[in-house]
Design a protein around this motif. Structure first.
Motif, short mmCIF file in Angstrom:
data_model
loop_
_atom_site.label_atom_id
_atom_site.label_comp_id
_atom_site.label_asym_id
_atom_site.label_seq_id
_atom_site.Cartn_x
_atom_site.Cartn_y
_atom_site.Cartn_z
N VAL A 30 0.84 -1.20 0.00
CA VAL A 30 0.00 0.00 0.00
C VAL A 30 0.88 1.25 0.00
O VAL A 30 0.51 2.28 -0.57
N ASN A 31 2.06 1.14 0.61
CA ASN A 31 3.00 2.26 0.68
C ASN A 31 4.05 2.22 -0.43
O ASN A 31 5.17 2.72 -0.26
N ASN A 32 3.71 1.58 -1.53
CA ASN A 32 4.52 1.59 -2.76
C ASN A 32 5.86 0.87 -2.64
O ASN A 32 6.80 1.18 -3.37
N ILE A 33 5.94 -0.11 -1.74
CA ILE A 33 7.10 -0.99 -1.69
C ILE A 33 6.74 -2.27 -2.44
O ILE A 33 5.71 -2.89 -2.18
N ASP A 34 7.58 -2.65 -3.37
CA ASP A 34 7.33 -3.85 -4.17
C ASP A 34 7.74 -5.08 -3.35
O ASP A 34 8.85 -5.59 -3.47
N ALA A 35 6.85 -5.51 -2.48
CA ALA A 35 7.13 -6.60 -1.55
C ALA A 35 6.44 -7.88 -1.98
O ALA A 35 5.27 -7.86 -2.39
N GLU A 36 7.15 -8.99 -1.87
CA GLU A 36 6.63 -10.32 -2.18
C GLU A 36 7.01 -11.27 -1.05
O GLU A 36 7.86 -10.96 -0.21
N ILE A 37 6.39 -12.45 -1.06
CA ILE A 37 6.70 -13.49 -0.08
C ILE A 37 7.14 -14.75 -0.81
O ILE A 37 6.55 -15.12 -1.83
N ALA A 38 8.16 -15.41 -0.27
CA ALA A 38 8.53 -16.76 -0.72
C ALA A 38 8.35 -17.69 0.47
O ALA A 38 8.86 -17.40 1.57
N THR A 39 7.65 -18.79 0.27
CA THR A 39 7.32 -19.68 1.38
C THR A 39 7.09 -21.09 0.85
O THR A 39 7.24 -21.35 -0.34
N THR A 40 6.73 -21.99 1.73
CA THR A 40 6.37 -23.36 1.31
C THR A 40 4.86 -23.50 1.33
O THR A 40 4.13 -22.63 1.79
N ASN A 41 4.40 -24.64 0.85
CA ASN A 41 2.96 -24.91 0.86
C ASN A 41 2.53 -25.61 2.15
O ASN A 41 1.52 -26.31 2.19
N ASP A 42 3.28 -25.39 3.20
CA ASP A 42 2.96 -25.96 4.52
C ASP A 42 1.56 -25.56 4.96
O ASP A 42 1.17 -24.40 4.84
N ASP A 43 0.83 -26.52 5.53
CA ASP A 43 -0.47 -26.27 6.12
C ASP A 43 -0.64 -27.17 7.34
O ASP A 43 -1.61 -27.92 7.45
N GLY A 44 0.35 -27.11 8.23
CA GLY A 44 0.33 -28.00 9.39
C GLY A 44 0.61 -29.42 8.98
O GLY A 44 1.63 -29.71 8.34
N ASP A 45 -0.28 -30.32 9.30
CA ASP A 45 -0.12 -31.72 8.91
C ASP A 45 -0.46 -31.94 7.44
O ASP A 45 -0.21 -33.02 6.90
N ASN A 46 -1.01 -30.93 6.79
CA ASN A 46 -1.41 -31.03 5.39
C ASN A 46 -0.59 -30.06 4.53
O ASN A 46 0.35 -29.43 5.00
N LEU A 47 -0.99 -29.95 3.27
CA LEU A 47 -0.35 -29.03 2.34
C LEU A 47 -1.40 -28.13 1.71
O LEU A 47 -2.52 -28.56 1.42
N LEU A 48 -1.06 -26.86 1.52
CA LEU A 48 -1.97 -25.94 0.85
C LEU A 48 -2.14 -26.35 -0.61
O LEU A 48 -1.18 -26.76 -1.27
N ASP A 49 -3.34 -26.22 -1.10
CA ASP A 49 -3.62 -26.52 -2.51
C ASP A 49 -3.40 -25.24 -3.32
O ASP A 49 -4.34 -24.49 -3.60
#
Length: 399
Positions: A30-49
């Motif tokens: 919102v404040n004009n910083i080009d920010a991104e996230i890198a992460t895994t598909n972790d969802d606890g005992d499961n995986l994010l779809d």
């Protein structure tokens, strides 16, 4: 400015840290910083779809997801190893001006700091309480060994270590880390206003309209001090109230809490509602009369801010980093983590409801003035600029 945030998981099952990073990145954009996230598909005992190895819009934020290694051994899954993430970071990290790493003792944060050091890319680290005394006392030998062999060099190689409270900063100072550090609280995203939330809460959970509601809303974990709170609530027999327990945890711990409620004869005055978010969470936060968090250790506790910003006073113990803010500004009650002390604070609340209402009004004003993401983000961006201005002095792998 192009900034990459690294965290092991953004799943809601991982609690406040994951949500805080999502909110932080959204506020930066919102404040004009080009920010991104890198992460895994972790969802606890499961995986994010979710699609992998490409940038997608996830909760209105650009995120790169990578496959988490998922063997049957829970401890290995929790470490969130990802060969996809490793390869991508080696090839793409230099495209960013700054790396912002979140949390410790997980593969994504460790490998990100190691690669940044080897490629001489500036990075800062938000520890999210994982270096606090209470946290290090859990699995002490494993964490201290990991810290000594791997994480200390990564932390000392950072341009800044970010703490969210002075309490966290003071506790971590005992570790003798060399990197400069700063204190900046997390922010609060303003919730949707629920008209007549008190009525809607009581209607939704079948509670008498004039009955006070005491709310616990957090991850169910032994560090939250429910074994102190529940016996204390059980002793309040001469005041009417309903205790709402919102949150989820391991099946074993949920069963333990159920047993604790029954043995203390508090079960019939308790509503166990599980994990909540969205409108249900807003109704609970805005419609309750007192928010309670009797925790051994919380480096920040955004849920406390979420209550204060809607004018609900809080009862927190000294292990909650925001306890000093609550006490100094008279925004609620700060008893010791002791059953008798908690009982006395609860009695104070019930016997002086007009004072509690005034506390809530003061809280709302203070949080809006000092803790919204708009206020916090400007200070974080200033820190980013300072890091980049001095990036030629970044410690290298040889330090």
């Amino acid at each position: 400015m192009k900034v990459l945030h690294i965290i092991a998981s953004v799943s809601k099952v991982r609690g406040g840290t994951s949500q805080a990073v999502l909110d932080m990145v959204e506020a930066l954009r919102v404040n004009n910083i080009d920010a991104e996230i890198a992460t895994t598909n972790d969802d606890g005992d499961n995986l994010l779809d979710v699609p992998l190895q490409r940038c997608i819009e996830y909760k209105h934020i650009p995120i790169w997801f990578f496959q988490r290694f998922s063997p049957n051994i829970k401890a290995v899954r929790e470490y969130a190893f990802s060969s996809q993430l490793t390869q991508w970071l080696w090839q793409n990290m230099a495209k960013y001006d700054l790396i912002h790493v979140h949390a410790l003792f997980s593969y994504p944060s460790t490998i990100a700091m190691s690669i940044a050091r080897s490629q001489n890319i500036p990075y800062i680290v938000t520890t999210h309480g994982l270096l606090c005394e209470w946290s290090l006392q859990q699995s002490t030998r494993k964490k201290l060994t990991y810290l000594k062999l791997i994480e200390r060099a990564n932390l000392n190689g950072s341009r800044n270590i970010h703490f969210t409270s002075q309490k966290e900063q003071q506790e971590v100072s005992q570790l003798g880390l060399k990197a400069p550090n700063f204190v900046l609280p997390l922010g609060i995203s303003l919730p949707n206003n629920i008209s007549d939330a008190c009525y809607h809460l009581r209607q939704k959970f079948n509670i008498p309209i004039d009955e006070p509601v005491i709310l616990f809303l957090s991850r169910l974990h032994h560090k939250k001090g429910l074994d102190y709170l529940i016996p204390a609530l059980a002793k309040i027999t001469h005041h009417r109230f309903t205790f709402i327990l919102a949150g989820s945890g391991s099946p074993d711990y949920e069963a333990e809490i159920e047993s604790l409620l029954v043995s203390n004869r508090l079960r019939d005055r308790t509503r166990i509602v599980g994990f909540v978010d969205g409108e249900t969470k807003d109704v609970l936060m805005q419609g309750s009369d007192l928010f309670v968090l009797t925790s051994h250790s919380e480096n920040f506790a955004v849920s406390v801010l979420e209550s204060l910003v809607v004018g609900v006073p809080v009862l927190v113990t000294p292990g909650v980093a925001l306890a000093s803010v609550v006490k100094e500004n008279q925004l609620g009650y700060v008893p010791d983590l002791d059953v008798t002390a908690i009982i006395n604070a609860l009695e104070d609340f019930f016997n002086n409801t007009h004072v509690a209402k005034k506390m809530g009004d003061q809280a709302q004003k203070l949080i809006l003035e000092q803790y919204t993401w708009g206020k916090i983000t400007n200070r974080l961006i200033d820190r980013y600029h300072n890091v980049l201005t001095n990036k030629l002095t970044i410690p290298t792998m040889n330090r």
